[in-house]
Motif scaffolding. Structure first.
Motif, PDB file in Angstrom:
ATOM      1  N   GLU A 111       0.911  -1.185  -0.054  1.00  0.00           N
ATOM      2  CA  GLU A 111      -0.161  -0.138   0.006  1.00  0.00           C
ATOM      3  C   GLU A 111       0.801   1.394   0.161  1.00  0.00           C
ATOM      4  O   GLU A 111       0.537   2.325  -0.618  1.00  0.00           O
ATOM      5  N   SER A 112       1.789   1.056   0.717  1.00  0.00           N
ATOM      6  CA  SER A 112       2.750   2.371   0.881  1.00  0.00           C
ATOM      7  C   SER A 112       3.500   2.727  -0.548  1.00  0.00           C
ATOM      8  O   SER A 112       3.669   3.798  -1.159  1.00  0.00           O
ATOM      9  N   THR A 115       1.162   4.127  -2.928  1.00  0.00           N
ATOM     10  CA  THR A 115       0.987   5.423  -2.710  1.00  0.00           C
ATOM     11  C   THR A 115       1.838   6.496  -3.094  1.00  0.00           C
ATOM     12  O   THR A 115       1.635   7.445  -3.821  1.00  0.00           O
ATOM     13  N   ARG A 118       1.245   6.479  -7.183  1.00  0.00           N
ATOM     14  CA  ARG A 118      -0.149   7.315  -7.368  1.00  0.00           C
ATOM     15  C   ARG A 118       0.278   8.872  -7.060  1.00  0.00           C
ATOM     16  O   ARG A 118      -0.236   9.624  -8.148  1.00  0.00           O
ATOM     17  N   THR A 119       0.906   9.033  -6.058  1.00  0.00           N
ATOM     18  CA  THR A 119       1.436  10.663  -5.877  1.00  0.00           C
ATOM     19  C   THR A 119       2.242  11.166  -6.959  1.00  0.00           C
ATOM     20  O   THR A 119       2.152  12.183  -7.740  1.00  0.00           O
ATOM     21  N   GLN A 139       0.386  10.465   3.660  1.00  0.00           N
ATOM     22  CA  GLN A 139       1.337  10.111   2.608  1.00  0.00           C
ATOM     23  C   GLN A 139       2.825  10.223   2.734  1.00  0.00           C
ATOM     24  O   GLN A 139       3.620   9.587   2.382  1.00  0.00           O
ATOM     25  N   GLN A 142       3.951   7.018   4.536  1.00  0.00           N
ATOM     26  CA  GLN A 142       3.845   6.100   3.359  1.00  0.00           C
ATOM     27  C   GLN A 142       5.095   6.144   2.651  1.00  0.00           C
ATOM     28  O   GLN A 142       5.776   5.340   2.330  1.00  0.00           O
ATOM     29  N   TRP A 143       5.541   7.368   2.197  1.00  0.00           N
ATOM     30  CA  TRP A 143       6.609   7.720   1.450  1.00  0.00           C
ATOM     31  C   TRP A 143       7.962   7.442   2.092  1.00  0.00           C
ATOM     32  O   TRP A 143       8.852   6.661   1.726  1.00  0.00           O
TER      33      TRP A 143
END
Length: 201
Positions: A111-112, A115, A118-119, A139, A142-143
């Motif tokens: 999931e991270s 993210t 997607r970003t 976010q 997650q980054w």
């Protein structure tokens, strides 16, 4: 801001990335996703609890990168087992821990990484190329996790095990075939460090 994260008002972080940097991070995140693999398949009975209680593997992964990302919980490389019985007990505890936690760990890493992708895909380019990435506090976390995973993965490919190995990387000649991967490793470390600093209270 170029090359390092800075705090955003109200939380989160921002960094200016050029097109090459965006491409490198995205490519590495996609490779990480492929390495981690897809989530467990849905149970044939469509039981909503099936995935929650699905058991993971009990043996360590064969790939050295995955072994670095999912290490044995009861293994201490600095302290050898006192006896074969203790070694066997550690293996048994590690297998049990892995069986009940690895699926969740993989899902979190997946999931991270998603993210991150997607970003990056949502970035609007600026006139002179590249873009400014702005991350919310969740976010940013997650980054941070994915930057750590990417650095671990690249470090495993370079066979880096401690800080002394990192010092040797700075002295590699330009013609060494590992040089591009080394530069990526050091750059990811710099990004990770500035993001950690940015998120500190």
């Amino acid at each position: 801001m170029p090359g390092h994260f800075e705090p955003l008002p109200g939380g989160g972080a921002a960094v200016a990335l050029d097109d090459v940097e965006i491409s490198i991070i995205r490519s590495l995140a996609v490779q990480l996703l492929e390495l981690i693999g897809p989530g467990p398949a849905a149970d044939a009975s469509d039981d909503p609890l099936a995935e929650l209680f699905a058991e993971g593997p009990s043996e360590p992964p064969a790939d050295p990168v995955l072994r670095r990302l999912f290490p044995d919980a009861y293994s201490d490389p600095e302290q050898a087992p006192a006896s074969p019985a203790e070694a066997e007990e550690r293996r048994a505890h590690s297998a049990e821990f892995r069986r009940f936690t690895e699926n969740d760990l993989r899902a979190g890493k997946r999931e991270s990484a998603l993210t991150v992708i997607r970003t990056l895909d949502a970035l609007a380019p600026v006139d002179d190329g590249g873009a400014v990435l702005e991350l919310s506090p969740p976010q940013s976390q997650q980054w941070l996790r994915t930057l750590n995973d990417l650095r671990l993965a690249v470090g495993a490919r370079l066979d880096i095990t401690d800080e002394d190995d990192t010092d040797l990387l700075y002295r590699l000649p330009d013609e060494d075939p590992r040089k591009p991967m080394v530069m990526a490793y050091l750059w990811l470390g710099g990004l990770q460090e500035t993001l950690v600093t940015t998120l500190m209270p």
